[in-house]
Design a protein around this motif. Sequence first.
Motif, PDB file in Angstrom:
ATOM      1  N   UNK A 113       0.837  -1.189   0.000  1.00 43.92           N
ATOM      2  CA  UNK A 113       0.000   0.000   0.000  1.00 43.92           C
ATOM      3  C   UNK A 113       0.876   1.245   0.000  1.00 43.92           C
ATOM      4  N   UNK A 114       0.492   2.220  -0.795  1.00 43.58           N
ATOM      5  CA  UNK A 114       1.150   3.526  -0.764  1.00 43.58           C
ATOM      6  C   UNK A 114       0.363   4.378   0.216  1.00 43.58           C
ATOM      7  N   UNK A 115       0.994   4.763   1.311  1.00 45.27           N
ATOM      8  CA  UNK A 115       0.337   5.503   2.390  1.00 45.27           C
ATOM      9  C   UNK A 115       0.546   7.002   2.193  1.00 45.27           C
ATOM     10  N   UNK A 116      -0.468   7.785   2.495  1.00 36.75           N
ATOM     11  CA  UNK A 116      -0.398   9.251   2.458  1.00 36.75           C
ATOM     12  C   UNK A 116       0.006   9.794   1.092  1.00 36.75           C
ATOM     13  N   UNK A 117      -0.519   9.193   0.024  1.00 41.20           N
ATOM     14  CA  UNK A 117      -0.170   9.675  -1.307  1.00 41.20           C
ATOM     15  C   UNK A 117      -0.578  11.134  -1.454  1.00 41.20           C
ATOM     16  N   UNK A 118       0.319  11.909  -2.035  1.00 45.45           N
ATOM     17  CA  UNK A 118       0.052  13.321  -2.264  1.00 45.45           C
ATOM     18  C   UNK A 118       0.800  14.239  -1.324  1.00 45.45           C
ATOM     19  N   UNK A 119       1.489  13.678  -0.337  1.00 47.66           N
ATOM     20  CA  UNK A 119       2.233  14.530   0.600  1.00 47.66           C
ATOM     21  C   UNK A 119       3.677  14.707   0.147  1.00 47.66           C
ATOM     22  N   UNK A 120       4.119  13.882  -0.786  1.00 41.62           N
ATOM     23  CA  UNK A 120       5.498  13.959  -1.279  1.00 41.62           C
ATOM     24  C   UNK A 120       5.559  14.685  -2.606  1.00 41.62           C
ATOM     25  N   UNK A 121       6.594  14.350  -3.364  1.00 45.78           N
ATOM     26  CA  UNK A 121       6.829  15.069  -4.610  1.00 45.78           C
ATOM     27  C   UNK A 121       6.721  14.183  -5.846  1.00 45.78           C
ATOM     28  N   UNK A 179      -3.759   2.392  -2.791  1.00 49.26           N
ATOM     29  CA  UNK A 179      -3.215   3.736  -2.602  1.00 49.26           C
ATOM     30  C   UNK A 179      -4.104   4.447  -1.599  1.00 49.26           C
ATOM     31  N   UNK A 180      -3.500   4.931  -0.520  1.00 51.78           N
ATOM     32  CA  UNK A 180      -4.232   5.682   0.495  1.00 51.78           C
ATOM     33  C   UNK A 180      -3.920   7.167   0.275  1.00 51.78           C
ATOM     34  N   UNK A 181      -4.936   7.889  -0.147  1.00 53.44           N
ATOM     35  CA  UNK A 181      -4.757   9.300  -0.451  1.00 53.44           C
ATOM     36  C   UNK A 181      -4.740  10.096   0.847  1.00 53.44           C
ATOM     37  N   UNK A 182      -3.803  11.027   0.944  1.00 59.11           N
ATOM     38  CA  UNK A 182      -3.684  11.842   2.151  1.00 59.11           C
ATOM     39  C   UNK A 182      -4.962  12.636   2.395  1.00 59.11           C
ATOM     40  N   UNK A 183      -5.311  12.769   3.654  1.00 54.54           N
ATOM     41  CA  UNK A 183      -6.562  13.437   4.024  1.00 54.54           C
ATOM     42  C   UNK A 183      -6.611  14.890   3.560  1.00 54.54           C
TER      43      UNK A 183
END
Length: 169
Positions: free
Chosen positions: A132-140, A154-158
Amino acid sequence: KVDLVSGRVVGCEALIRWLHPRQGLLSPATFIPLAEDVGIIGALGAWVLKEACRQIRVWESEGMPPLSIAVNLSARQFRSADLPRQVEGILAETGLDSRLLMLELTESMLMINPDAAVELMDGLKDLGVRLSLDDFGTGYSSLVYLKKFPFDQVKIDRSFITGIVHDPD
């Protein structure tokens, strides 16, 4: 994790906390950086992984239906070339079906060396473990990388969904 159609619990996530004798329950944000600094994060991560797998087996032995368990990996754990062998050993020792284990990774772990990350992930996938990709969207990283990595989830960041009902963006 609950199946919204049946209402049945189908999985859970292992979340570590430290019950400090004077400060009470501490979040991982408080002690994980310290564990990394002093070099015990690998041992701590291995313990969490083993205990999570063991607990699922205990619940199964008590008659609960099989549950999936998600476990976060630290960057140092993920960079360890013997991670697949370590996971394989824990699965063998606990008797947990590898398909019930979901390992959670973050974008920042993967982007340090994407090619090595894919190779390590392939080794874990060969064991039957889900990723699982955790907190997707917090990186680059970009969406293009989602195609490169063998994720099951894929777990999208809140921050992406906060206010989704009211925010036209």
